[in-house]
Design a protein around this motif. Structure first.
Motif, PDB file in Angstrom:
ATOM      1  N   ARG A   1       0.854  -1.189   0.000  1.00 47.86           N
ATOM      2  CA  ARG A   1       0.000   0.000   0.000  1.00 47.86           C
ATOM      3  C   ARG A   1       0.890   1.238   0.000  1.00 47.86           C
ATOM      4  O   ARG A   1       1.808   1.350   0.807  1.00 47.86           O
ATOM      5  CB  ARG A   1      -0.904   0.025   1.230  1.00 47.86           C
ATOM      6  N   ARG A   2       0.607   2.135  -0.916  1.00 47.61           N
ATOM      7  CA  ARG A   2       1.279   3.434  -0.929  1.00 47.61           C
ATOM      8  C   ARG A   2       0.234   4.489  -0.600  1.00 47.61           C
ATOM      9  O   ARG A   2      -0.732   4.684  -1.334  1.00 47.61           O
ATOM     10  CB  ARG A   2       1.914   3.728  -2.287  1.00 47.61           C
ATOM     11  N   ALA A   3       0.410   5.127   0.547  1.00 45.01           N
ATOM     12  CA  ALA A   3      -0.533   6.139   1.002  1.00 45.01           C
ATOM     13  C   ALA A   3       0.062   7.522   0.742  1.00 45.01           C
ATOM     14  O   ALA A   3       1.168   7.826   1.183  1.00 45.01           O
ATOM     15  CB  ALA A   3      -0.822   5.958   2.492  1.00 45.01           C
ATOM     16  N   PHE A   4      -0.669   8.342   0.019  1.00 46.13           N
ATOM     17  CA  PHE A   4      -0.162   9.659  -0.351  1.00 46.13           C
ATOM     18  C   PHE A   4      -0.524  10.727   0.670  1.00 46.13           C
ATOM     19  O   PHE A   4       0.057  11.796   0.707  1.00 46.13           O
ATOM     20  CB  PHE A   4      -0.706  10.060  -1.732  1.00 46.13           C
ATOM     21  N   GLY A   5      -1.495  10.449   1.521  1.00 44.40           N
ATOM     22  CA  GLY A   5      -1.911  11.417   2.524  1.00 44.40           C
ATOM     23  C   GLY A   5      -2.869  12.449   1.965  1.00 44.40           C
ATOM     24  O   GLY A   5      -3.031  12.595   0.753  1.00 44.40           O
ATOM     25  N   GLY A   6      -3.531  13.175   2.875  1.00 47.16           N
ATOM     26  CA  GLY A   6      -4.453  14.203   2.441  1.00 47.16           C
ATOM     27  C   GLY A   6      -5.657  13.611   1.715  1.00 47.16           C
ATOM     28  O   GLY A   6      -6.179  12.560   2.076  1.00 47.16           O
ATOM     29  N   ALA A   7      -6.067  14.296   0.644  1.00 48.66           N
ATOM     30  CA  ALA A   7      -7.249  13.854  -0.106  1.00 48.66           C
ATOM     31  C   ALA A   7      -6.910  12.885  -1.226  1.00 48.66           C
ATOM     32  O   ALA A   7      -7.804  12.393  -1.910  1.00 48.66           O
ATOM     33  CB  ALA A   7      -7.969  15.074  -0.685  1.00 48.66           C
ATOM     34  N   THR A   8      -5.618  12.594  -1.429  1.00 48.55           N
ATOM     35  CA  THR A   8      -5.224  11.686  -2.510  1.00 48.55           C
ATOM     36  C   THR A   8      -5.437  10.238  -2.083  1.00 48.55           C
ATOM     37  O   THR A   8      -4.890   9.810  -1.063  1.00 48.55           O
ATOM     38  CB  THR A   8      -3.743  11.890  -2.880  1.00 48.55           C
ATOM     39  N   PRO A   9      -6.228   9.468  -2.826  1.00 44.91           N
ATOM     40  CA  PRO A   9      -6.481   8.072  -2.439  1.00 44.91           C
ATOM     41  C   PRO A   9      -5.200   7.238  -2.469  1.00 44.91           C
ATOM     42  O   PRO A   9      -4.292   7.493  -3.268  1.00 44.91           O
ATOM     43  CB  PRO A   9      -7.474   7.587  -3.510  1.00 44.91           C
ATOM     44  N   SER A  10      -5.149   6.254  -1.602  1.00 41.41           N
ATOM     45  CA  SER A  10      -4.011   5.331  -1.581  1.00 41.41           C
ATOM     46  C   SER A  10      -4.081   4.414  -2.790  1.00 41.41           C
ATOM     47  O   SER A  10      -5.126   4.250  -3.411  1.00 41.41           O
ATOM     48  CB  SER A  10      -4.015   4.502  -0.301  1.00 41.41           C
ATOM     49  N   GLU A  11      -2.943   3.828  -3.138  1.00 42.65           N
ATOM     50  CA  GLU A  11      -2.934   2.804  -4.177  1.00 42.65           C
ATOM     51  C   GLU A  11      -2.474   1.491  -3.563  1.00 42.65           C
ATOM     52  O   GLU A  11      -1.622   1.458  -2.666  1.00 42.65           O
ATOM     53  CB  GLU A  11      -2.033   3.194  -5.358  1.00 42.65           C
ATOM     54  N   TYR A  12      -3.063   0.404  -4.021  1.00 41.74           N
ATOM     55  CA  TYR A  12      -2.766  -0.928  -3.508  1.00 41.74           C
ATOM     56  C   TYR A  12      -2.089  -1.736  -4.612  1.00 41.74           C
ATOM     57  O   TYR A  12      -2.491  -1.652  -5.785  1.00 41.74           O
ATOM     58  CB  TYR A  12      -4.051  -1.595  -3.019  1.00 41.74           C
ATOM     59  N   VAL A  13      -1.079  -2.496  -4.231  1.00 44.73           N
ATOM     60  CA  VAL A  13      -0.198  -3.123  -5.211  1.00 44.73           C
ATOM     61  C   VAL A  13      -0.015  -4.605  -4.892  1.00 44.73           C
ATOM     62  O   VAL A  13       0.131  -4.994  -3.735  1.00 44.73           O
ATOM     63  CB  VAL A  13       1.193  -2.440  -5.231  1.00 44.73           C
ATOM     64  N   VAL A  14      -0.027  -5.429  -5.934  1.00 44.67           N
ATOM     65  CA  VAL A  14       0.306  -6.849  -5.822  1.00 44.67           C
ATOM     66  C   VAL A  14       1.395  -7.137  -6.849  1.00 44.67           C
ATOM     67  O   VAL A  14       1.244  -6.788  -8.027  1.00 44.67           O
ATOM     68  CB  VAL A  14      -0.916  -7.751  -6.093  1.00 44.67           C
TER      69      VAL A  14
END
Length: 286
Positions: A226-239
């Motif tokens: 999981r890469r969390a950008f913080g604020g209002a930007t949604p996180s991205e999930y990775v496999v």
């Protein structure tokens, strides 16, 4: 929440402190390497030295981008779930896990000794985390939630001592090269959370039944991140798939120590990235 403030500290003094901490970390690493052949207690001076040195190094670099407040205070935690989802919480859990893991060798066969050492080392990791949060009270505020995330990371290290199969599923991290391109270079990459991904990496070969394991290359891991950008930007999930550095050839003691460190790094590899606007594949994902 990410709180990046203007830098007001004495850089000459900071660099001197970093040099001392770096030397202590090197000595601690040498001590740990010498002790790694047996099940060691977390109370050994060398292992506690590693924990304190790594924590001091990371904290000192973090404080370089903050200004000290006039008085100690509690953090504003009116939105607890937003704080847990913040990318900085990744490093709290990851850091406390790896601090707790320094207290016991992964291959210790004596379960009772392994569990005892894990609990002691987790206690040291949480004590360090508490001291850091107390210091944070003068910067971005003392955060009980961050301390709770620390407990999750240290708790997973204890769980691995009870259930050795969990040692095949380890937290790891990766940093995008873009994090090093800023004006602060590698120091800035430490707090550039938006370019960091935290993973759970599984050594699939060791988890499969014997007949099925032959079809899966032993150095290849399956990682979920999981890469969390913080604020209002949604996180991205990775496999994705990556190479487990611990499975690389070579038995030189120094190289073995390097491989153990790199085992905690998710090396670049193919991945599927899931975002709110769809899924995208990458040949190499950092």
């Amino acid at each position: 929440m990410m709180r990046v403030m203007r830098r007001t500290r004495d850089w000459t003094k900071e660099r001197a402190v970093m040099a001392v901490v770096g030397a202590a970390m090197l000595l601690g690493a040498q001590s740990a390497a010498a002790q790694s052949g047996a099940c060691q207690s977390s109370t050994t001076a060398g292992r506690i030295g590693i924990q304190i040195a790594l924590s001091a190094l990371a904290t000192g670099m973090e404080y370089q981008s903050m200004s000290r407040g006039a008085a100690w205070r509690m953090a504003d935690e009116s939105a607890p779930m937003a704080i847990v989802a913040d990318p900085s919480s990744h490093l709290h859990a990851l850091g406390s896990y790896h601090l707790a893991r320094t207290g016991v060798h992964a291959t210790c066969a004596d379960r009772a000794s392994r569990v005892s050492a894990a609990w002691k080392s987790a206690g040291v990791a949480l004590a360090i985390g508490t001291m850091k949060e107390v210091a944070d009270g003068y910067y971005n505020g003392f955060s009980p939630i961050d301390l709770g995330v620390d407990a999750v990371g240290a708790g997973y290290a204890v769980a691995q001592a009870y259930l050795p199969v969990l040692q095949k599923i380890t937290p790891s991290f990766s940093v995008s090269p873009r994090a090093f391109l800023g004006s602060r270079g590698p120091r800035g990459a430490l707090v550039d959370y938006a370019h960091q991904t935290i993973w759970l990496s599984a050594t699939v070969h060791d988890l499969l039944p014997t007949h099925a394991a032959k079809a899966w290359p032993s150095p290849v891991r399956l990682s979920v991140g999981r890469r969390a950008f913080g604020g209002a930007t949604p996180s991205e999930y990775v496999v994705g798939l990556d190479l487990d550095a611990a499975r690389l050839p070579g038995n030189n003691p120094t190289w073995v120590h390097v491989k153990r460190i790199l085992h905690s790094v998710r090396l670049p590899g193919p991945a599927l990235v899931m975002r709110d606007n769809g899924t995208k594949s990458f040949g190499l994902y950092w």
